[in-house]
Design a protein around this motif. Structure first.
Motif, PDB file in Angstrom:
ATOM      1  N   GLU A  69       0.848  -1.202   0.000  1.00 48.14           N
ATOM      2  CA  GLU A  69       0.000   0.000   0.000  1.00 48.14           C
ATOM      3  C   GLU A  69       0.884   1.254   0.000  1.00 48.14           C
ATOM      4  N   TYR A  70       0.344   2.319  -0.534  1.00 53.74           N
ATOM      5  CA  TYR A  70       1.063   3.597  -0.596  1.00 53.74           C
ATOM      6  C   TYR A  70       1.487   4.061   0.796  1.00 53.74           C
ATOM      7  N   SER A  71       0.572   3.934   1.774  1.00 53.93           N
ATOM      8  CA  SER A  71       0.889   4.410   3.135  1.00 53.93           C
ATOM      9  C   SER A  71       2.064   3.608   3.716  1.00 53.93           C
ATOM     10  N   GLU A  72       2.137   2.324   3.400  1.00 52.94           N
ATOM     11  CA  GLU A  72       3.256   1.498   3.903  1.00 52.94           C
ATOM     12  C   GLU A  72       4.568   1.957   3.256  1.00 52.94           C
ATOM     13  N   PHE A  73       4.488   2.253   1.952  1.00 52.50           N
ATOM     14  CA  PHE A  73       5.676   2.715   1.219  1.00 52.50           C
ATOM     15  C   PHE A  73       6.213   4.003   1.847  1.00 52.50           C
ATOM     16  N   LEU A  74       5.284   4.912   2.178  1.00 54.54           N
ATOM     17  CA  LEU A  74       5.710   6.199   2.749  1.00 54.54           C
ATOM     18  C   LEU A  74       6.288   6.023   4.154  1.00 54.54           C
ATOM     19  N   ALA A  75       5.708   5.068   4.900  1.00 48.82           N
ATOM     20  CA  ALA A  75       6.022   4.990   6.333  1.00 48.82           C
ATOM     21  C   ALA A  75       7.365   4.330   6.625  1.00 48.82           C
ATOM     22  N   SER A  76       7.815   3.415   5.755  1.00 52.13           N
ATOM     23  CA  SER A  76       8.954   2.600   6.182  1.00 52.13           C
ATOM     24  C   SER A  76      10.050   2.489   5.121  1.00 52.13           C
ATOM     25  N   PRO A  77      11.292   2.855   5.473  1.00 57.18           N
ATOM     26  CA  PRO A  77      12.411   2.706   4.524  1.00 57.18           C
ATOM     27  C   PRO A  77      12.613   1.244   4.122  1.00 57.18           C
ATOM     28  N   ASP A  78      12.351   0.299   5.047  1.00 55.86           N
ATOM     29  CA  ASP A  78      12.519  -1.124   4.706  1.00 55.86           C
ATOM     30  C   ASP A  78      11.494  -1.552   3.660  1.00 55.86           C
ATOM     31  N   ILE A  79      10.272  -1.056   3.809  1.00 59.13           N
ATOM     32  CA  ILE A  79       9.239  -1.416   2.825  1.00 59.13           C
ATOM     33  C   ILE A  79       9.563  -0.770   1.474  1.00 59.13           C
ATOM     34  N   ARG A  80      10.107   0.438   1.505  1.00 55.68           N
ATOM     35  CA  ARG A  80      10.503   1.071   0.233  1.00 55.68           C
ATOM     36  C   ARG A  80      11.575   0.231  -0.469  1.00 55.68           C
ATOM     37  N   LEU A  81      12.509  -0.264   0.310  1.00 52.82           N
ATOM     38  CA  LEU A  81      13.563  -1.097  -0.280  1.00 52.82           C
ATOM     39  C   LEU A  81      12.945  -2.375  -0.884  1.00 52.82           C
ATOM     40  N   GLU A  82      12.036  -3.007  -0.127  1.00 52.84           N
ATOM     41  CA  GLU A  82      11.376  -4.221  -0.612  1.00 52.84           C
ATOM     42  C   GLU A  82      10.567  -3.905  -1.887  1.00 52.84           C
ATOM     43  N   ALA A  83       9.871  -2.762  -1.886  1.00 56.18           N
ATOM     44  CA  ALA A  83       9.056  -2.378  -3.057  1.00 56.18           C
ATOM     45  C   ALA A  83       9.946  -2.208  -4.286  1.00 56.18           C
ATOM     46  N   TRP A  84      11.087  -1.555  -4.110  1.00 54.77           N
ATOM     47  CA  TRP A  84      12.000  -1.353  -5.246  1.00 54.77           C
ATOM     48  C   TRP A  84      12.574  -2.688  -5.729  1.00 54.77           C
ATOM     49  N   ARG A  85      12.906  -3.591  -4.798  1.00 54.42           N
ATOM     50  CA  ARG A  85      13.470  -4.894  -5.209  1.00 54.42           C
ATOM     51  C   ARG A  85      12.454  -5.672  -6.020  1.00 54.42           C
ATOM     52  N   ARG A  86      11.189  -5.686  -5.524  1.00 54.18           N
ATOM     53  CA  ARG A  86      10.123  -6.370  -6.270  1.00 54.18           C
ATOM     54  C   ARG A  86       9.941  -5.737  -7.649  1.00 54.18           C
ATOM     55  N   TYR A  87       9.966  -4.388  -7.628  1.00 52.10           N
ATOM     56  CA  TYR A  87       9.706  -3.696  -8.884  1.00 52.10           C
ATOM     57  C   TYR A  87      10.762  -4.057  -9.933  1.00 52.10           C
ATOM     58  N   PHE A  88      12.013  -4.127  -9.509  1.00 53.26           N
ATOM     59  CA  PHE A  88      13.059  -4.435 -10.494  1.00 53.26           C
ATOM     60  C   PHE A  88      12.935  -5.863 -11.019  1.00 53.26           C
ATOM     61  N   ARG A  89      12.369  -6.782 -10.199  1.00 52.84           N
ATOM     62  CA  ARG A  89      12.137  -8.142 -10.726  1.00 52.84           C
ATOM     63  C   ARG A  89      11.080  -8.091 -11.839  1.00 52.84           C
ATOM     64  N   LEU A  90       9.996  -7.320 -11.625  1.00 50.83           N
ATOM     65  CA  LEU A  90       8.956  -7.178 -12.658  1.00 50.83           C
ATOM     66  C   LEU A  90       9.525  -6.453 -13.875  1.00 50.83           C
ATOM     67  N   HIS A  91      10.333  -5.450 -13.602  1.00 49.94           N
ATOM     68  CA  HIS A  91      10.870  -4.626 -14.676  1.00 49.94           C
ATOM     69  C   HIS A  91      11.749  -5.429 -15.648  1.00 49.94           C
ATOM     70  N   GLU A  92      12.385  -6.481 -15.129  1.00 48.49           N
ATOM     71  CA  GLU A  92      13.185  -7.349 -16.013  1.00 48.49           C
ATOM     72  C   GLU A  92      12.342  -7.876 -17.167  1.00 48.49           C
ATOM     73  N   THR A  93      11.076  -8.294 -16.855  1.00 47.92           N
ATOM     74  CA  THR A  93      10.219  -8.811 -17.929  1.00 47.92           C
ATOM     75  C   THR A  93       9.654  -7.656 -18.742  1.00 47.92           C
ATOM     76  N   MET A  94       9.388  -6.533 -18.062  1.00 44.58           N
ATOM     77  CA  MET A  94       8.755  -5.413 -18.776  1.00 44.58           C
ATOM     78  C   MET A  94       9.688  -4.797 -19.811  1.00 44.58           C
ATOM     79  N   ARG A  95      10.977  -4.700 -19.456  1.00 43.01           N
ATOM     80  CA  ARG A  95      11.825  -3.918 -20.367  1.00 43.01           C
ATOM     81  C   ARG A  95      12.177  -4.675 -21.645  1.00 43.01           C
ATOM     82  N   GLY A  96      12.041  -6.020 -21.618  1.00 42.88           N
ATOM     83  CA  GLY A  96      12.294  -6.746 -22.866  1.00 42.88           C
ATOM     84  C   GLY A  96      11.035  -6.892 -23.714  1.00 42.88           C
ATOM     85  N   ALA A  97       9.880  -6.461 -23.182  1.00 46.05           N
ATOM     86  CA  ALA A  97       8.599  -6.747 -23.865  1.00 46.05           C
ATOM     87  C   ALA A  97       8.373  -5.835 -25.069  1.00 46.05           C
ATOM     88  N   LYS A  98       7.708  -6.410 -26.060  1.00 41.36           N
ATOM     89  CA  LYS A  98       7.349  -5.642 -27.269  1.00 41.36           C
ATOM     90  C   LYS A  98       5.821  -5.648 -27.378  1.00 41.36           C
TER      91      LYS A  98
END
Ligand code: NAD
Length: 264
Positions: free
Chosen positions: A52-81
């Motif tokens: 949730e957005y509020s969790e992202f804002l509240a905690s540096p650890d959750i922000r780190l986890e959110a970014w790590r997850r995002y980069f895993r998704l981004h691996e598939t997104m950036r090769g997509a056509k």
């Protein structure tokens, strides 16, 4: 297959008759490009509880986890056509049949298929870059990744030290009013609203098909599974998006050829 052929003919007819259509797209249009959706088997929700957005804002650890997850998704997104669905929609925009594309997707594939910026309304933002939540400065994902690797924590804005987040709308994050107003304007102006590849469960985006119907447009839903809006639709196609839209485009091109070719 007779059922499929009839549905495609009906879709082609509705598109042909429309003066100005809106294509409203969700994650289902991008699954054939290798990007998982949320709710299909194996989709992102079967693997992660959304942050949730509020969790992202509240905690540096959750922000780190959110970014790590995002980069895993981004691996598939950036090769997509772009897939066949994106191409059909882009063709309808190019020929003036579609006035706008309203998308819930953040994967940039409508842009890559050639839909110009002024015709595209990205309800949930764009995941190919990041912004500072305090001063709105744009940050590139490569820089965010380098910072994550360098200091093992979510980076802060280079200019003001604010929180940096993908330029997307998370669960619990307010929708930008201007974007929603543009989406309402486009929905009100269309006479055919195609809801493509969305479970229609994410609000306020899911109010748009309802508004389209209420404001007098015809409604078509193209999705593998049923949705809560099926009963009010003029046509529901529970089939693959790429196959359906490419076949409908072909059928339209054939109609056009048979109308314009000289009588034998
Ligand atoms: P959703 O996952 O809730 O629904 C996708 C729907 O598409 C499902 O009902 C599924 O049955 C259907 N579908 C999947 N592949 C299909 C295919 N090939 N043919 C026909 N139907 C198919 O997605 P949503 O409604 O867009 O809502 C999820 C939210 O998640 C959105 O806000 C979006 O921002 C975000 N999201 C985006 C992406 C992306 O950018 N590609 C990916 C995942 C999630």
């Amino acid at each position: 297959m007779a059922g499929a052929a009839n549905e495609i003919e009906k879709l082609a007819e509705l598109v042909e008759q429309a003066k100005s259509l809106v294509a409203f797209t969700g994650a289902g249009i991008s699954t054939e490009c290798g990007i998982p959706d949320f709710r299909s088997p194996g989709g992102l929700w079967t693997r992660y509880k959304p942050i949730e957005y509020s969790e992202f804002l509240a905690s540096p650890d959750i922000r780190l986890e959110a970014w790590r997850r995002y980069f895993r998704l981004h691996e598939t997104m950036r090769g997509a056509k772009p897939g066949r669905g994106h191409q059909a929609v882009a063709h309808w925009v190019e020929t003036g049949k579609a006035a706008h594309v309203i998308t819930q997707n953040i994967d940039n594939l409508h842009q890559e298929s050639g839909v110009p910026k002024e015709k595209l309304i990205e309800l949930h933002g764009n995941g190919t870059f990041a912004r500072c939540l305090a001063c709105s400065t744009r940050h590139e994902l490569d820089w965010v990744r380098e910072e994550l690797e360098r200091q093992a924590r979510a980076p802060a804005c280079r200019l003001c030290g604010g929180i940096v987040k993908t330029a997307t709308i998370s669960f619990g994050q307010p929708m930008p009013e201007t974007v929603m107003a543009e989406a309402h304007g486009a929905t009100e102006a269309c006479d055919l609203f195609l809801a493509i590849g969305s479970s229609l469960r994410v609000y306020p985006a899911a109010t748009l098909p309802l508004l389209a119907r209420r404001w007098g447009a015809k409604l078509v839903i193209i999705n593998n599974e049923s949705t809560d809006f099926d009963e009010m639709a003029d046509l529901v196609i529970n089939r693959d998006i790429g196959e359906t839209l490419s076949a409908a485009s072909l059928s339209l091109a054939n109609h056009f050829r048979s109308k314009t070719s000289p009588a034998a």
